[in-house]
Design a protein around this motif. Sequence first.
Motif, PDB file in Angstrom:
ATOM      1  N   ASP A 153      -5.911  -0.899  -4.870  1.00 16.50           N
ATOM      2  CA  ASP A 153      -5.211  -1.427  -3.854  1.00 16.50           C
ATOM      3  C   ASP A 153      -6.174  -1.995  -2.477  1.00 16.50           C
ATOM      4  O   ASP A 153      -6.736  -2.003  -2.347  1.00 16.50           O
ATOM      5  N   GLU A 154      -6.039  -3.446  -3.444  1.00 15.89           N
ATOM      6  CA  GLU A 154      -6.909  -4.908  -2.871  1.00 15.89           C
ATOM      7  C   GLU A 154      -8.796  -4.367  -2.473  1.00 15.89           C
ATOM      8  O   GLU A 154      -9.164  -4.450  -1.771  1.00 15.89           O
TER       9      GLU A 154
ATOM     10  N   SER B 200       1.070  -1.358   0.137  1.00 10.41           N
ATOM     11  CA  SER B 200      -0.726   0.173   0.514  1.00 10.41           C
ATOM     12  C   SER B 200       0.557   1.514   0.189  1.00 10.41           C
ATOM     13  O   SER B 200       0.608   2.073  -0.846  1.00 10.41           O
TER      14      SER B 200
HETATM   15 MG    MG Z   1      -1.968  -3.132   2.393  1.00 12.33          MG
END
Ligand code: MG
Length: 240
Positions: free
Chosen positions: A161-162, A41
């Motif tokens: 991000d995910e 991240s």
């Molecule tokens: Mg992360």
Amino acid sequence: MIVSNNLRKSYGKHEVLKGISEKIEKGEKVVIIGPSGSGKSTFLRCLNLLEIPTSGQILFKGEDIADPKNNINKIRQKVGMVFQHFNLFPHLTIKENITIAPVKLGILTKEEADKKAIELLRRIGLEDKAEAYPKQLSGGQKQRIAIIRALAMNPEVLLFDEPTSALDPEMVGEVLELMKELAEDGMTMVVVTHEMGFAREVANRVLFIDEGIVKEQNTPDEFFTNPQNPRLKEFLSKVL
Ligand code: MG
Ligand code: ADP
């Protein structure tokens, strides 16, 4: 399109990114995997200046984005981001969520932004939700709204991000489907995900970030069938 040169980021004494040098070409789809806490991240957030690197360089189309004479808003327009937890504004309608940034930044007039919002909502089959509020939507709908909100800015790169990690399993598919469509349309994408099927199917290149560095990268075929790094082998044995 994006180059990072020996990118480092520390929080206090904790060095989270330990020198990442990568090139992301126009139209490329790069998937990043790696253990929790490894800096994935942080790396993405540095690419659009949500975090300021401690040292090293990030070039966007050849320009150093950390240079104070560059406009951060301009960079964020060009490098869009989709978060795990959607980050929609709860007090704004879906249409307002989509239009607020392009209007505030002067990229679109109110009328143009409204028109674009409706077009984008139609594209994902949610035009009837224009006046709804985020809390009235399912997780999968919210994330698809977050994706078209990013598209409304006319970005050149999208960072994810995910994007499916916070979703109930039955909603993962609709979000991945939309991401695949964007990939097919030629969007440049950098995606942190645990969805190995998506990585195999969509990525040009998969990176393994571990302990703040890229320990291995390859085409998806090679990456998954012939991993070299012991930490990657161990990681894959757990997630596959
Ligand atoms: Mg992360
Ligand atoms: P990942 O996304 O791979 O799980 P992160 O990039 O979120 O990893 O975090 C990497 C490390 O940096 C973790 O140890 C995390 O606790 C730390 N970290 C991330 N953001 C901050 C912050 N704002 N302040 C202090 N430490 C942070």
